[in-house]
Design a protein around this motif. Sequence first.
Motif, short mmCIF file in Angstrom:
data_model
loop_
_atom_site.label_atom_id
_atom_site.label_comp_id
_atom_site.label_asym_id
_atom_site.label_seq_id
_atom_site.Cartn_x
_atom_site.Cartn_y
_atom_site.Cartn_z
N LEU A 373 40.51 40.14 43.28
CA LEU A 373 40.23 40.55 41.91
C LEU A 373 41.48 40.31 41.08
O LEU A 373 42.55 40.86 41.38
N VAL A 374 41.38 39.47 40.06
CA VAL A 374 42.54 39.19 39.21
C VAL A 374 42.18 39.43 37.76
O VAL A 374 41.00 39.49 37.40
N GLY A 375 43.20 39.58 36.94
CA GLY A 375 42.98 39.82 35.52
C GLY A 375 44.12 40.62 34.95
O GLY A 375 44.95 41.16 35.69
N PRO A 376 44.19 40.73 33.62
CA PRO A 376 45.30 41.45 32.99
C PRO A 376 45.27 42.93 33.30
O PRO A 376 44.23 43.49 33.68
N GLY A 378 44.87 46.73 32.92
CA GLY A 378 43.96 47.52 32.09
C GLY A 378 42.54 47.01 32.05
O GLY A 378 41.70 47.60 31.36
N CYS A 379 42.24 45.93 32.80
CA CYS A 379 40.88 45.38 32.73
C CYS A 379 39.93 46.04 33.74
O CYS A 379 38.75 45.70 33.78
N GLY A 380 40.44 46.99 34.55
CA GLY A 380 39.54 47.76 35.41
C GLY A 380 39.55 47.38 36.87
O GLY A 380 38.66 47.81 37.62
N LYS A 381 40.54 46.64 37.34
CA LYS A 381 40.54 46.19 38.74
C LYS A 381 40.61 47.38 39.70
O LYS A 381 39.80 47.49 40.63
N SER A 382 41.56 48.27 39.50
CA SER A 382 41.68 49.44 40.38
C SER A 382 40.47 50.35 40.27
O SER A 382 40.06 50.99 41.25
N VAL A 384 37.45 49.38 39.91
CA VAL A 384 36.40 48.82 40.76
C VAL A 384 36.55 49.35 42.19
O VAL A 384 35.57 49.75 42.84
N LEU A 385 37.79 49.37 42.69
CA LEU A 385 38.01 49.93 44.04
C LEU A 385 37.65 51.41 44.07
O LEU A 385 37.04 51.89 45.04
N ASP A 386 38.03 52.15 43.02
CA ASP A 386 37.69 53.57 42.96
C ASP A 386 36.18 53.78 42.99
O ASP A 386 35.68 54.73 43.62
N ALA A 387 35.45 52.92 42.31
CA ALA A 387 33.98 53.04 42.30
C ALA A 387 33.41 52.75 43.68
O ALA A 387 32.49 53.44 44.15
N ILE A 388 33.94 51.74 44.36
CA ILE A 388 33.44 51.37 45.68
C ILE A 388 33.59 52.51 46.67
O ILE A 388 32.71 52.76 47.50
N VAL A 389 34.72 53.23 46.59
CA VAL A 389 34.96 54.31 47.56
C VAL A 389 34.40 55.64 47.05
O VAL A 389 34.54 56.67 47.73
N GLY A 390 33.72 55.64 45.87
CA GLY A 390 33.08 56.87 45.37
C GLY A 390 34.03 57.83 44.70
O GLY A 390 33.70 59.01 44.52
N LYS A 391 35.20 57.34 44.29
CA LYS A 391 36.18 58.23 43.65
C LYS A 391 35.83 58.51 42.20
O LYS A 391 36.20 59.56 41.66
N ILE A 392 35.15 57.56 41.53
CA ILE A 392 34.77 57.75 40.14
C ILE A 392 33.28 57.42 39.98
O ILE A 392 32.70 56.72 40.81
N GLY A 393 32.69 57.90 38.90
CA GLY A 393 31.29 57.61 38.62
C GLY A 393 31.13 56.23 38.01
O GLY A 393 32.07 55.65 37.46
N PHE A 394 29.91 55.68 38.11
CA PHE A 394 29.64 54.35 37.58
C PHE A 394 28.14 54.16 37.44
O PHE A 394 27.34 54.93 37.99
N ASP A 395 27.74 53.13 36.73
CA ASP A 395 26.35 52.69 36.68
C ASP A 395 26.24 51.41 37.50
O ASP A 395 27.19 50.63 37.61
N GLY A 396 25.04 51.15 38.03
CA GLY A 396 24.84 50.02 38.92
C GLY A 396 24.76 50.49 40.36
O GLY A 396 24.61 51.69 40.64
N MET A 503 38.11 41.42 53.28
CA MET A 503 38.93 42.21 52.38
C MET A 503 38.63 41.94 50.91
O MET A 503 38.18 40.86 50.54
N LEU A 504 38.89 42.98 50.11
CA LEU A 504 38.87 42.89 48.66
C LEU A 504 40.26 43.30 48.20
O LEU A 504 40.72 44.42 48.48
N VAL A 505 40.97 42.40 47.53
CA VAL A 505 42.38 42.63 47.25
C VAL A 505 42.67 42.40 45.77
O VAL A 505 42.13 41.48 45.14
N ILE A 506 43.50 43.26 45.20
CA ILE A 506 44.02 43.10 43.85
C ILE A 506 45.47 42.67 43.99
O ILE A 506 46.25 43.33 44.68
N GLU A 507 45.83 41.57 43.36
CA GLU A 507 47.22 41.10 43.50
C GLU A 507 47.59 40.21 42.32
O GLU A 507 46.74 39.49 41.78
N HIS A 508 48.87 40.27 41.92
CA HIS A 508 49.39 39.43 40.84
C HIS A 508 50.32 38.34 41.35
O HIS A 508 50.86 37.59 40.53
#
Length: 523
Positions: A373-376, A378-382, A384-396, A503-508
Amino acid sequence: MSTIIFTRVEFNYTSPYSEIFSDLSLILDSTWRSGLVGRNGRGKTTFLKLLDGELEPVSGEITNTLSTRYFPGDVPAKGQSTLVVIRNLIAPYDLWESEMARLLELSDPDSLEAYSQLQSQYQDARGYKINGLIEREIQKMGLSREVLDRPFEVLSLGQQTQIQIVSLFLGQPTFALIDEPTNHLDIECRKALGDYLSQQHGFLLVSHDRALLNACTDHIISINRSDVRVNQGNWSTWRDEMEKELLSEARSRSQIESEVKQLQRTAQQRRQGADQKESEKYGNSHADTGFIGHKAAKQMKRAMNAERRVERQLEGKQALLKNQEKERDLIVTTQAKKGKTMLTVNNLTIDIADNRIVTNLSFNIAAGERVALVGPNGCGKSSVLDAIVGKIGFDGTVSFRGRHFSRSWQQPLWSSGSLREHLKHSALNETRFRQYLGILDVRGDIFEQPLESFSQGQLKKVDLTRSLLEPAELLLWDEPMNYLDVDSREMIEDGIIRGNPTMLVIEHDEQFIESVATTVINL
């Protein structure tokens, strides 16, 4: 041009005891765009703090006539605009302006004389031009003029980093000491930083970002296993030269080992010959024992000389491969069965504080796939991981078809207390944990030291080791390369390619993504 001279500098920490530098002698040119590299825990930040005067050598001397400025530093910014903050980081312009206004209002001869002196100081510091210079420099860094009007506190960590870097080069002539500036920067900001630094002169940059070092440095100072050295050129030039040196040393060692074995065989044969002559001397009553004894003595002397040659060869080559790092293989794996779809994300939408940061994101990850997952920032990469592990709410919908995932965090999960106690609570095997940390070059009495005494790179390696040893079908890694030295990055890259984990990885780090990702999702 000024030089910075280290003369037989020694430095160690005392609690717990750790020797960092011993008999360090080095000469640096203050106009170089220097990169400082070395494995985690080798003393890069210590080197900068010795230069900055925050730390004092135990013995030896550091000669530096330049003033230095260190990043990161404290930024008093509460309620202040970014323009005010950056001005005050450069020089006390606001204080000078207030004092000049006060002195002018008094208008007595002494006040006017003081005003004249202060105005001269203000002018020398480019006070009448500083706002325009700031606007010009932040645009070079890729920031807009509008940023200066915003409160500094609301800027992203990456923008705050860029503002502080600009301030290093706008003050009176100084030598900038820049310690790990990329940890909060996305790929585009790292490119802008590299372009900006390539136009400056006179800095020392600690970074493990290979692309950044290649973009802006003209000298590399490397803290190696047995020495500290300076090489002209960027990181790739230094790496090529170091690899050639190590290859040459390896070939020399192989040749010497062959010669030593031959000498040892020769010495043994001559000793056997001398022993045989000695036995003939006493075993043959009719022989000329004087002649035989003389011959035996000559044989023995030759054998001893051959042994001495062996010893001299060995001693002469003890320094071979002095900078060869001790490497062991690392393999990064997961328990997912090949071909099986492990994660499905469908129409993922995330709102935080009434702000929509991710909209209708869909993707699948099959076993053995490595999605980046790449992008500037503040675009929501982390998120997305929080949603996958159920840490935050989401739609979809998010569907994980495994039993366990393992997550590595931007900020290490364990950063205080006892490592041994953390392992007990997590039911992780201490021996295996120590083995993995050893592969990543974290050695010594690590279980006897508090985690607070670990460097940021060492803490990151602890976090990655925890993730690697947790049973999992999917790795979720959030900026795993932060603070890691280049050797460790390359070892992990190689371990991922060899182990083929899911794996799903966020990296710059661009080179990391190019090396390991099978799919890239750009948010």
